[in-house]
Design a protein around this motif. Sequence first.
Motif, PDB file in Angstrom:
ATOM      1  N   TYR A 157       0.593  -1.135   0.133  1.00 33.97           N
ATOM      2  CA  TYR A 157      -0.243  -0.390  -0.086  1.00 33.97           C
ATOM      3  C   TYR A 157       0.744   1.100   0.186  1.00 33.97           C
ATOM      4  N   ALA A 195      -0.743   0.540  -5.944  1.00 35.95           N
ATOM      5  CA  ALA A 195      -0.960  -0.539  -4.638  1.00 35.95           C
ATOM      6  C   ALA A 195      -0.430  -2.078  -5.074  1.00 35.95           C
ATOM      7  N   THR A 244      -8.735   4.390  -1.571  1.00 36.12           N
ATOM      8  CA  THR A 244      -7.326   3.343  -1.512  1.00 36.12           C
ATOM      9  C   THR A 244      -7.696   2.113  -1.272  1.00 36.12           C
ATOM     10  N   CYS A 251      -7.355  -0.697  -3.322  1.00 38.76           N
ATOM     11  CA  CYS A 251      -6.860  -2.544  -3.234  1.00 38.76           C
ATOM     12  C   CYS A 251      -8.315  -3.619  -3.313  1.00 38.76           C
ATOM     13  N   VAL A 307      -7.249   1.099   6.859  1.00 38.50           N
ATOM     14  CA  VAL A 307      -6.809   0.465   6.291  1.00 38.50           C
ATOM     15  C   VAL A 307      -6.870  -1.072   7.272  1.00 38.50           C
TER      16      VAL A 307
END
Length: 785
Positions: A179, A188, A299, A303, A336
């Motif tokens: 990441y 990623a 983000t 992922c 995350v």
Amino acid sequence: MFPPISVSRVGEAVLVIDFGTSTSSAALVSSDGRVRLIKEPGSGSWSWPSAVCADGDRLLVGTTAERRKRTDPASYRAEFKRDLGQQAPIPLGDRDYPVSALVTALLAAFREQAGEPVRRALLTVPASYRPGDPRRALMIAAAEAAGFDDVELLAEPVAAALAPLSGEGFGAGDTVLVYDFGGGTFDAALVRFGGDSGNEVLGHAALDDCGGRDIDALLIGHVRDSGGAELAEALAVPAGAARAVRMRLGLQFADFARGIKHQLSDVTEVEDFVSHLAPPSRVERAELTALVAPVLARTVDCCRELLRGCSVAADAVTAVLLVGGTSRMPVVADTVARELGRPIRRPEDPDLAVVQGAAAHAEGDTGRVLLGMLEAPGRSRLRWHPPAGSSLSRILIDAGEKYAAGAPMAVARDSDDLLWTLTAGSAAGTVRDWIIPAGALLSATDWPVTVTSANRPIRLHRSGTINRVFDVGDARSVAFSPDGRWLAGGGRGVRVWDHAERRLLLTLSGSTGYLLDPVRFSPDGRRLAAADREFLQVWDLATGDRMLSLEHSATVDDVNFSSDGRWMVTASDGAAVIWEVATGARVRTMTHEYPREDFRRKGSRSLTERLRGRPAKIKRPNVYTVAFSPDTSVLVTGSNEVHLWDVANGEQLGTFGNAGDVAVSPDGQQFATAGYNPLNIWTNGPEHAEAAGTRMEANALALDSTDYGWECPVFSPDGRFLAVGWARSIRIFDAQSRGRLDELAETRVDATVRSLDFSPEGEYIAAAYGNHVAMWTIGVPVDET
């Protein structure tokens, strides 16, 4: 005792560069494997701002450009990595620059700050720069314009996964989600460790408009909105103000927001002033967390999409590795971990993770080498088997030039922009023409180059025929030029002839008035080196000018060039010294020592003469001969024992026998020794491997009972024959079948033979003896398989 000699790339310095959107960094991986980060002179930091500022005809970079931006904002530009690939130029002041020119300026600054000449570069690029992306070619071209000859690319996530970690590192079988949240982009990648192909990138995804600068923009808007009318009045620009004033205020506000963001990584609340006229601005971490939530959500979605595209479940991911400066924000790790449900791992330094990982990659890279395959002995085509999708990147040996066995001939670039060295294999020769030009695709079925092989088999005459005799006072050394046209003789001075026309071309004199012995041509035929008592003299043959004069502590007994012409090695004062040809810099010294048991040097009249007045008592054994293996990976030195050394690190690989003179066969697998004992050939190769290692097999060729007197052995270019001087004769043996003396050739002369050399095609042999240098026709090249 030691491993077989194989073709591999000699250690060479590599400059690793992580060109980032907001900051860049670099590390020098030296030829001995040491890694040194490149510190920016303007700030003392390992991270350089990715910024430029025009100053007349030059471009300032890094912190120097940052300091100039307030006085001349129109000439300043940062984050130009985002512009890579666009056609429109970048205006700086009153000039326009291609984006690649800005990249070149930054890369050139790193190269200059490295402190030593660096020919190779490894650049990291985003995972979104897929094979075939024009931005990859632009990065390579920018690096070449900065002065690098060989440029390779490495995906940033792969580099980051190799960075030093806080805690235990990753192992084979681990699947890691990298990441990478940088200043300008988010990348990623899913990396699987181990396997036959090493670390494998299973897939990657990117957001080119999502980075730390986008968070700065959100924070600027928040400060403006929360500051109300009082802040707006303080930041108001008078009507009619110059454009530079508006730009200056924008840069000031951006720096302010960035400072607030960095502080909130350590404290929960920050109060600061945009300017001395503005009211205080107060921002809490909770406010920043709310601002960046939509950005972080993008983000995380990126992922998840990557995992779906790779058909990898989240619970199959070993850990999420957070890299990039923006990942320092506490909210990033919290978000995350909560959304993806996997352990969080961090590198020791998120800002330097990519460059440190890329340096680890370069440090462990032993080189990718492809051996050339000749169509058939005596035939005229050569080819390699490169990976699919490779192209011919750079030609090293041009049409009409000679090459030695094992010499690099060209460089190929594969589809991942990794470089492969294409070597000549075990055959020497001359390039006739490159059928495939540089830049063209290269396949395993192509025959890209036509050659005239110097390894055409020779049918040897039973008795040689003398056809040339040249005069040299006290002749001690002889050498053919790589193209075979010139012949050099060393003694009282050096003379160079065009032997076909029997014409004297050059007469060279030393500086000490002593004998010049030995003499050697460089592989490209442009230089001539000769030992001159305690000096090594190197001349430019085009002009006759002396280029180098390298002083030693004692008499120089031997000199030789590496096959690529980059290095010279000399024997002097019990040591072998490697020198850089271009600069004359001393690179490495390998010293001989007596073994623990007493060693009494046995001498012959000829060997004693070669001492040339040295004291009888010496503290370490003399080194009489030095030679590189064909691929320059191993150095062979002849002394009380024959020593083999690793050229890359100077470590001793092993010893065998004892001899004053040593010759290395063209394929590097045989050694002929003479001087202290009967003439011997030693074989080094897989066929002699034992469970405990590799041993050397010796076969005494001389059937004479005399132990001493054999001198100056030399292999023919095809490696089939061995010529050696013995007293007043030249004897030629079959190096493969170990043929008896009377089955091959013997030539008598009127004085002791001191030096021998075969012509490149093997048809002639030259000898130095008495006051003469003579040539014999000893065989005829034949087209045999």
